[in-house]
Design a protein around this motif. Structure first.
Motif, PDB file in Angstrom:
ATOM      1  N   SER A  26      68.101  23.008  49.647  1.00  0.00           N
ATOM      2  CA  SER A  26      67.637  22.839  51.032  1.00  0.00           C
ATOM      3  C   SER A  26      68.786  22.443  51.951  1.00  0.00           C
TER       4      SER A  26
ATOM      5  N   THR B  24      66.571  21.491  44.034  1.00  0.00           N
ATOM      6  CA  THR B  24      65.907  21.909  45.270  1.00  0.00           C
ATOM      7  C   THR B  24      66.415  21.122  46.474  1.00  0.00           C
TER       8      THR B  24
ATOM      9  N   SER C  89      70.754  25.666  52.555  1.00  0.00           N
ATOM     10  CA  SER C  89      69.990  26.539  53.441  1.00  0.00           C
ATOM     11  C   SER C  89      70.048  26.042  54.879  1.00  0.00           C
ATOM     12  N   ARG C  90      69.866  24.743  55.067  1.00  0.00           N
ATOM     13  CA  ARG C  90      69.910  24.160  56.404  1.00  0.00           C
ATOM     14  C   ARG C  90      71.290  24.338  57.042  1.00  0.00           C
TER      15      ARG C  90
END
Length: 95
Positions: free
Chosen positions: A43, A39, A46-47
């Motif tokens: 993240s 995760t 995704s960022r």
């Protein structure tokens, strides 16, 4: 007792995101290889995609611009032909 949070430097984060984008491996595979939480890596990816700094984002934008450029060149060629036809018609009409 709670574990202490690990800190990752920006170079490591960018490298991990680049590995996901360039190799085509899944986030889970890359996270396992690097020894980090899935995760956490998800993240980061995704960022980076939201910020437009992920390598995949650049390629998408570049491809979109290439398609747009090709379309504009086709439109320009057609307009030049139409202009030439209108010029010829004007010459014939004036005579």
């Amino acid at each position: 007792m709670a574990e202490k949070r690990r800190k990752f430097d920006p170079e490591f984060r960018e490298g991990a995101v680049r590995i996901v984008a360039e190799t085509g491996k899944s986030v889970a595979e890359v996270a396992k290889d690097l020894g980090i939480n899935e995760t956490t890596l998800a993240s980061w990816v995704s960022r980076a995609r939201r910020a437009g700094t992920a390598p995949g984002a650049e390629n998408d934008e570049l491809e979109r611009l290439r398609r747009e450029n090709a379309q504009l060149k086709r439109d320009n060629k057609e307009l030049v032909l139409e202009r030439d036809v209108l010029k010829r018609c004007m010459v014939l009409w004036v005579k």
